[in-house]
Design a protein around this motif. Structure first.
Motif, mmCIF file in Angstrom:
data_model
loop_
_atom_site.group_PDB
_atom_site.id
_atom_site.type_symbol
_atom_site.label_atom_id
_atom_site.label_comp_id
_atom_site.label_asym_id
_atom_site.label_seq_id
_atom_site.Cartn_x
_atom_site.Cartn_y
_atom_site.Cartn_z
ATOM 1 N N SER A 171 0.811 -1.220 0.000
ATOM 2 C CA SER A 171 0.000 0.000 0.000
ATOM 3 C C SER A 171 0.840 1.262 0.000
ATOM 4 C CB SER A 171 -1.003 -0.004 1.153
ATOM 5 O OG SER A 171 -0.375 -0.350 2.342
ATOM 6 N N ILE A 229 3.219 -13.678 -6.235
ATOM 7 C CA ILE A 229 2.582 -14.823 -6.910
ATOM 8 C C ILE A 229 3.655 -15.835 -7.328
ATOM 9 C CG2 ILE A 229 1.344 -15.518 -8.999
ATOM 10 C CD1 ILE A 229 -0.212 -12.836 -8.784
ATOM 11 N N VAL A 245 -7.333 -5.230 -4.721
ATOM 12 C CA VAL A 245 -6.151 -6.089 -4.715
ATOM 13 C C VAL A 245 -6.492 -7.441 -4.093
ATOM 14 C CG1 VAL A 245 -3.846 -6.395 -3.737
ATOM 15 C CG2 VAL A 245 -4.489 -4.196 -4.720
ATOM 16 N N LEU A 257 3.248 1.634 -2.094
ATOM 17 C CA LEU A 257 3.929 1.647 -3.389
ATOM 18 C C LEU A 257 3.050 2.210 -4.502
ATOM 19 C CD1 LEU A 257 5.436 -1.944 -3.182
ATOM 20 C CD2 LEU A 257 6.529 0.197 -2.523
ATOM 21 N N ASP A 258 3.689 2.656 -5.576
ATOM 22 C CA ASP A 258 2.959 3.135 -6.747
ATOM 23 C C ASP A 258 2.225 2.001 -7.440
ATOM 24 O OD1 ASP A 258 3.712 5.849 -6.778
ATOM 25 O OD2 ASP A 258 5.717 5.177 -7.300
ATOM 26 N N VAL A 259 1.146 2.368 -8.115
ATOM 27 C CA VAL A 259 0.348 1.350 -8.804
ATOM 28 C C VAL A 259 1.219 0.483 -9.712
ATOM 29 C CG1 VAL A 259 -1.615 0.956 -10.307
ATOM 30 C CG2 VAL A 259 -1.636 2.865 -8.733
ATOM 31 N N SER A 260 2.075 1.106 -10.506
ATOM 32 C CA SER A 260 2.856 0.301 -11.456
ATOM 33 C C SER A 260 3.839 -0.596 -10.719
ATOM 34 C CB SER A 260 3.594 1.207 -12.437
ATOM 35 O OG SER A 260 4.740 1.765 -11.846
ATOM 36 N N ILE A 261 4.287 -0.160 -9.545
ATOM 37 C CA ILE A 261 5.220 -0.961 -8.745
ATOM 38 C C ILE A 261 4.438 -2.008 -7.950
ATOM 39 C CG2 ILE A 261 7.058 -0.833 -7.010
ATOM 40 C CD1 ILE A 261 7.716 0.613 -9.625
ATOM 41 N N GLN A 262 3.222 -1.646 -7.513
ATOM 42 C CA GLN A 262 2.377 -2.620 -6.813
ATOM 43 C C GLN A 262 2.208 -3.868 -7.652
ATOM 44 O OE1 GLN A 262 -1.451 -1.062 -5.693
ATOM 45 N NE2 GLN A 262 -0.614 0.186 -4.046
ATOM 46 N N SER A 263 1.978 -3.667 -8.959
ATOM 47 C CA SER A 263 1.745 -4.850 -9.793
ATOM 48 C C SER A 263 3.026 -5.670 -9.922
ATOM 49 C CB SER A 263 1.170 -4.460 -11.160
ATOM 50 O OG SER A 263 2.007 -3.554 -11.828
ATOM 51 N N GLN A 264 4.200 -5.011 -9.919
ATOM 52 C CA GLN A 264 5.457 -5.779 -9.942
ATOM 53 C C GLN A 264 5.583 -6.636 -8.678
ATOM 54 O OE1 GLN A 264 8.877 -3.203 -10.422
ATOM 55 N NE2 GLN A 264 8.172 -2.354 -12.357
ATOM 56 N N PHE A 293 -6.116 -11.214 -5.606
ATOM 57 C CA PHE A 293 -4.940 -11.922 -5.131
ATOM 58 C C PHE A 293 -5.249 -13.071 -4.180
ATOM 59 C CE2 PHE A 293 -1.197 -11.962 -2.198
ATOM 60 C CZ PHE A 293 -0.213 -12.280 -3.134
ATOM 61 N N ASN A 325 3.092 -9.529 -8.597
ATOM 62 C CA ASN A 325 3.555 -10.611 -9.473
ATOM 63 C C ASN A 325 4.688 -11.390 -8.809
ATOM 64 O OD1 ASN A 325 1.702 -9.812 -11.352
ATOM 65 N ND2 ASN A 325 3.169 -8.955 -12.805
#
Ligand SMILES: Nc1ncnc2c1ncn2[C@@H]1O[C@H](COP(=O)(O)OP(=O)(O)OP(=O)(O)O)[C@@H](O)[C@H]1O
Ligand SMILES: Nc1ncnc2c1ncn2[C@@H]1O[C@H](COP(=O)(O)OP(=O)(O)O)[C@@H](O)[C@H]1O
Ligand code: SF4
Ligand code: SF4
Ligand SMILES: [Mg+2]
Ligand SMILES: [Mg+2]
Lengths: 333, 322
Positions: free
Chosen positions: B181, B196, B215, B183-190, B219, B193
């Motif tokens: 929470s 996962i 999320v 982190l930036d959206v684009s980094i959140q997805s990194q 997830f 992943n």
């Protein structure tokens, strides 16, 4: 006359390693009662540009702009006394980190009453009543008891609500809210956003909302500016931005949302925002952009027209969001 | 499904709050009657309002604090304080704040080796370094990052370092307290992943604490919704999100903003205020804010009932949320 009118704002910090440009050529306009959302990666200069407007940057910062006006008055020409009358009263800000802006040595009640003492004529009893009322408005349970608490005795979310109560205490004309609900639970977030929108309806308060939550943007803002690495890279009315982003960064940001995911692994934007020493010569997004071409790496794009979302891009996205327009067809102004 | 690694039964945590010199201390129930099981390769998400006890639960499960009552079993053993040292290897935690949780004066290599120095005192320096470099690669950082200081990294990279540190002792369970929470959206997805990937490769069980329902929906396998220190609804995430039975769950889902302007969606607005955790509420703790509350709700607290899919409500909701 716009409530806030900032043109070509640039902020440079003097750092031990040399000058660092945190904000580059940003325009901000806000009308009375308007809600503008500012989104972008951390470090993209969202907070610094707003702190520059509030005059709250440290001396190491050099702020330049072609125009910097609040209600038509040049913010740079105010005397310290005039400035104190405006900042914290007509223009208020909710900061990103509540713990760094609340004083750990005083109760939160003392701090909010102190803000009321400085900016209003209310007497002691009226200040107490107003403080209780404000705590109720932002959803702090048992307000009488919580007024006696110290910041460290409350959760992060509770401290953030105290900050919000302090910022709206004097009914500001412009509220700059820097990630005001990021630490909060969604039901409280919904209450706070409703509260802010309600203040705007009743008092005509304008709201500049810095957030990274695209859901909050979609449901709250009228206009959205997208910032990247110190620049504003796109600006559109909210519907247009979500339906048809022009800048590849905006497109990638929307694609990375779990809500839009089509598989368990999410689309990502590779790499990180450029820092002080690796700012590209051309487009600042080029190292991470899947549409980058030679012209992007060579030349920094200027903003396109409003019909193209003022996108700073040589080859903005086509309507399907996948392809890009051909560079020769683009007119840069 | 394989045997659960962590089983919690009726966990409770109380704190004494001093209220000045003259008044007796009050008792704050941060957590009451919380039960769940964590299984390899699965993610249980814990969601709920600020102060509802999520981080308290995280501290109990990671054995930072003992419960005031109830039982925590890890790999079949009761996790009493005398066994903490031995069991801590199995459960590790990643905190929300990738800035505060790393020592700024230590290089990444030293930070990663720290848990080994404490828990594997006989391991040689060379072995420690080899393991630290292995975990660094596992979380997607590069070999040259090994000698750098935390301030030289972005938020997302720091969170990768925190995750690598949590993996040093080869745990079976990660407690993730709002890991993305900040982190930036684009980094959140990194980072999502990465989590996962790690779960698939290492069969980790996750206790995933988050207030971002979009999320969690994407997830988590299972979800536990908490209100004022108690679980009010639990079950497979897909079912809970599709058709919440507890009114609070429904309100939470409804209050989560969608990335869709002008959807015309009607949000459920909660009225009334969140009770203070210091107050003792006789009936259903959600009653003061619930649109379905009646005298029965205010008089008796509904127990959490059901196998797998459970909820604590006298008048549960039917049907989907808008
Ligand atoms: N050491 C402590 N002493 C007294 N009260 C405490 C202590 N730790 C937690 N609490 C209280 O217990 C309750 C649960 O706190 P906890 O930190 O678990 O909430 P949370 O769900 O993690 O909230 P957030 O979403 O804000 O992180 C809160 O009312 C909190 O104020
Ligand atoms: N006082 C300062 N001195 C030097 N650099 C700073 C200072 N404050 C902020 N910066 C830098 O300016 C950039 C923009 O920061 P900020 O506006 O806080 O970003 P955000 O968009 O996340 O709000 C960042 O790279 C940040 O590190
Ligand atoms: S100018 Fe080029 S690199 Fe920059 S965003 Fe546009 S397409 Fe991508
Ligand atoms: S028990 Fe009653 S008050 Fe509690 S959630 Fe159910 S309907 Fe609402
Ligand atoms: Mg900021
Ligand atoms: Mg917490």
């Amino acid at each position: 006359m716009s409530l806030l009118d900032i043109r070509n704002l640039t902020v440079e910090f003097a750092t031990a390693a040399g000058p660092f440009r945190a904000v580059e050529g940003v325009d901000v306009t806000l009308e009375k009662g308007e809600v503008l959302a500012i989104v972008g990666e951390s470090g993209s200069g969202k907070s610094v540009s707003m702190l520059a407007i509030m005059g709250l940057l440290p001396w190491t910062a050099t702020v330049t702009a072609d125009r910097m006006a609040f209600e038509g008055r040049d913010l740079r020409e105010l005397s310290p006394a005039q400035r104190r009358k405006i900042i914290g009263k007509d223009m208020a800000m909710i900061f990103q980190e509540p713990m760094s802006s609340l004083n750990p040595c005083f109760t939160v009640g003392f701090q909010i009453k102190e803000a009321l003492r400085q900016h209003t004529d209310l007497d002691r009893k009226a200040r107490h009543a107003r403080a209780v009322e404000l705590f109720e408005q932002v959803g702090i349970p048992a307000p009488e008891r919580r007024l006696k608490a110290y910041p460290h005795q409350m959760s992060g979310g509770m401290n953030q609500r105290v900050m919000i109560a302090m910022a709206i205490a004097c009914n500001p004309k412009l509220l700059i809210a820097d990630e005001p609900t990021t630490a909060l639970d969604v039901t409280i977030q919904a209450q706070i956003l409703d509260l802010l929108l309600d203040l705007r309806r009743r008092n005509g308060m304008a709201l500049a909302l810095i957030t990274h939550d695209m859901g909050v943007v979609a449901e709250t803002a009228e206009r959205v500016s997208v910032h990247y690495a110190g620049q504003k890279v796109e600006e559109q009315p909210v519907e247009g931005l979500f339906a048809r982003p022009f800048h590849p960064y905006t497109g990638a940001l929307l694609a990375a949302l779990p809500e839009r995911a089509t598989s368990r692994r999410l689309p990502t934007i590779p790499g990180v925002v450029p820092g002080q020493f690796d700012r590209p010569a051309g487009c600042l997004f080029a190292p991470r952009c899947r549409h980058a071409s030679d012209i992007c790496r060579a030349r920094r794009p200027e903003p396109l027209g409003p019909e193209m979302g003022r996108a700073r891009c040589h080859t903005p996205l086509t309507a399907d969001g996948n392809g890009v327009m051909q560079p020769q067809r683009m007119v840069t102004t | 499904m394989s045997e659960p690694i962590v089983v919690a039964r009726d966990l409770e945590r109380r704190y004494e709050i001093r209220q000045g010199l003259l008044r007796p201390p009050a008792e704050l129930r941060a957590l009451s009657g919380v039960s769940f099981a964590l299984s390899p390769g699965r993610t249980l998400a814990v969601v709920g309002e600020s102060g509802c006890g999520k981080s308290t639960l995280a501290r109990l499960v990671t054995m930072i604090e003992p419960p005031s009552a109830g039982e925590l079993r890890i790999r079949g053993q009761a996790a009493t304080p005398d066994r903490w040292r031995a069991l801590r290897d199995i459960v590790q935690i990643v905190f929300q704040d990738p800035y505060g949780s790393l020592n700024p004066r230590q290089r990444v290599g030293t930070i990663l080796q720290e848990p080994l120095k404490i828990n594997r005192p006989r391991m040689s320096a060379a072995e420690r370094e080899a393991l630290a470099r292995e975990k660094l690669a596992l979380v997607g950082l590069r070999p040259e990052h090994y000698d750098r200081f935390p301030h030289m990294f972005s938020g997302g990279q720091r969170q990768r370092i925190s995750i690598a540190r949590a993996l040093m002792l080869d745990p079976a369970v990660l407690v993730l307290d709002e890991p993305i929470s900040a982190l930036d959206v684009s980094i959140q997805s990194q980072i999502l992943n990465l989590l996962i990937d790690l779960q698939e490769r290492l069969g980790l069980a996750y206790l995933f604490i988050s207030h971002d329902l979009s999320v969690v929906r994407h997830f988590a396998d299972d979800v536990m919704v908490m209100y004022l220190g108690r679980a009010v609804e639990t079950g497979p995430a897909r079912e809970v999100f599709a058709a919440p039975r507890h009114p609070y769950t429904k309100a939470l889902i409804s209050a989560t903003p969608r990335a869709q302007p002008n959807s015309g969606r009607k949000r459920i607005k909660l009225t009334g205020e969140l009770p203070s955790p210091l107050d003792v509420i006789p009936g259903c703790p959600f009653a003061p804010r619930c649109w379905r509350a009646d005298d029965e709700c205010r008089a008796t607290r509904p127990p959490l009932k059901g196998e797998g899919r459970a909820f604590a409500c006298h008048h549960p909701e039917e049907g989907a949320v808008e």
